[in-house]
Design an enzyme around this catalytic site. Sequence first.
Site, mmCIF file in Angstrom:
data_model
loop_
_atom_site.group_PDB
_atom_site.id
_atom_site.type_symbol
_atom_site.label_atom_id
_atom_site.label_comp_id
_atom_site.label_asym_id
_atom_site.label_seq_id
_atom_site.Cartn_x
_atom_site.Cartn_y
_atom_site.Cartn_z
ATOM 1 N N GLU A 1 71.572 47.366 39.682
ATOM 2 C CA GLU A 1 70.715 46.889 40.810
ATOM 3 C C GLU A 1 70.875 45.314 41.021
ATOM 4 O O GLU A 1 70.492 45.014 41.877
ATOM 5 C CB GLU A 1 69.398 47.026 40.401
ATOM 6 N N THR B 1 66.139 54.815 42.682
ATOM 7 C CA THR B 1 67.819 54.654 42.743
ATOM 8 C C THR B 1 68.220 54.094 41.615
ATOM 9 O O THR B 1 67.506 53.795 40.721
ATOM 10 C CB THR B 1 67.832 53.644 43.891
ATOM 11 N N SER C 1 64.804 44.757 48.030
ATOM 12 C CA SER C 1 64.930 46.099 48.047
ATOM 13 C C SER C 1 64.556 46.422 49.573
ATOM 14 O O SER C 1 64.167 45.672 50.107
ATOM 15 C CB SER C 1 64.361 47.225 47.445
ATOM 16 N N GLY D 1 69.845 54.820 51.636
ATOM 17 C CA GLY D 1 70.703 54.159 52.422
ATOM 18 C C GLY D 1 70.791 52.841 52.271
ATOM 19 O O GLY D 1 71.202 52.205 53.404
ATOM 20 N N THR E 1 70.956 55.959 47.172
ATOM 21 C CA THR E 1 69.288 56.178 46.498
ATOM 22 C C THR E 1 68.992 57.778 46.833
ATOM 23 O O THR E 1 69.792 58.252 47.419
ATOM 24 C CB THR E 1 68.583 55.262 47.334
#
Length: 581
Positions: A435, A414, A457, A478, A396
């Site tokens: 995603e 991201t 998330s 991360g 990200t």
Amino acid sequence: MTQRLVATILLTALGTVAIAKTPVATGTGGAVATISEQASQSAITILDRGGNAIDAAVAAAATLGVTDPFSCGIGGGGFMVVYLAKEKRVITIDHRETAPAAFTPAVFLDNGKEMDFDTVVASGQSVGVPGTVRGWDEALRRYGTMSFRQVLSPAIDVAGKGFTVNTNFSRLVDENTDKFRRFPATAALYLKDGKALPPGAQLKNPGLAQAYRTLAKGGVKAFYEGPMARAIVDAVNRPATAPGVTVRGGAMTLADLANYEARIRPPVRSTYRGLELYGMPLPSSGGVTVFEALNILEGWDLTALPRPQAEHLYLEASRLAFADRNAYLADPEYIDAPVAGLLSKEYAAQRRKLVDMNQAASGPVAAGDPYPFQRDASVPLRPASPAALRQESAHTTHLTVSDKEGNIVSYTFTIESWGGSGIVVPGYGFLLNNEMTDFDFAGPAPNVPEAGKRPRSSMAPTIALKDGKPAFTIGSPGGATIITTVLQTIVNHVDLGMRMDQAIDAPRLSERNGTATDVEPGFAGSPQAAALAPFRQRWAAKPEEIGAANALVFNPDGTVTAVSEGHRHGIGSALVQKRAH
């Protein structure tokens, strides 16, 4: 000299001009910290042209889509936390990707069994409806002062003229060569003779320049309707692949794109040692989890403890907070999560009692029961026990910007894995996200796939105030380690008394309620690790670099210090409008 004082990697801009890249800068006016020199320069350019922090943040983000395309871009989504100085309030913009309308909780099951994770990643099936462009549009229309045409100008310039590939960029391509080879449009952009572009190569992205020019002319509708929207849907549903390569297509429609909405949400709020903390609410678990862990830690005077014991307590607080995160948190439009209970100081006191001051837990711990602390007459049924924590990508980017008026943006966005799904939209030069793999593939769990749902998330863009005035911002990429990076940096800075650059540069320890704590290369044999040995902490066998944080610190004398990474991810870029003398 220290590495930070030197920080003198010289980048070659457009092959001619050398630019010093420095990860710390103090001055007045506006400030920015990103992982990319070009992105930081774009933000400063917009500030110098009279734009505010929101305008500059979008400009930096668009440029990161060119120079750091494997971690972010208009094919993904993100979370923006904004402090509005005149109104003295914080708002957040949720532009997380959503599941297409065709999704069901069984979408990642094949004959009742979970599909192979890596196979799903490199496919159209993993792509969520992108939210970044809608998020930028909401930010600019509501809180900015400039148009797409103005803020995209620096990024169009970088994409059109090109930039020099550095070692980190080349390494990321090399690590994803197999994925990129599957898709001709991606291979044509990032590979040469089937291999990664070498450091020093010049990379132009005319397709992305064209995409940005289309947005500059046509605005947000040019992305979610019309030719670009059709190109996205075609790339998702019928990915163009190399000969002999087969990947699963998705089921995205033009209606999925046209119907996409960003959300303006109130921030999640907490306090810590006299600070007011503002973070991203659900569907990001970042704010809630960081703040719950800080509430647990607040019961100890960490400054009075030996540093190894303070770090031990940080790890155990993180373990407990992650147990609750995994059990309860997901998209708030689908799950009634007990956020008030989780953020209760009384609940934290209860969880704190489970920590052994001198010994790590022997393994994963159970989630607590926040419902008695929920203070809610409409308490929902308690959810089923969660499944094991799923893999979550660590790739990200985070940026942070302030302006001379005092507005602040802390922004994490991201495309999920390095290079997302690996699918570049033909003709438009941007990678699509993967995603949807942030969902749990099977239930029962709060974070299973559903039509229109936003996957949970860990992004945790954070703004801290002291006595009603901005104190600092912090955020990182991360995956799930975002939470621990933000948490550890706050503990380092607030409790252990480190300057923000020291707090960011310190070795990172990421405990996420597993059997072992993730650490970085070289840590296991270090004196710091030896000092933690009596607490029976366990280190993961495969160390990896954790995060790439960026921060701003608002100093008592009215100056601002921008701070980026001093050694991770090729060293970051911190700039201010006027340097302090």
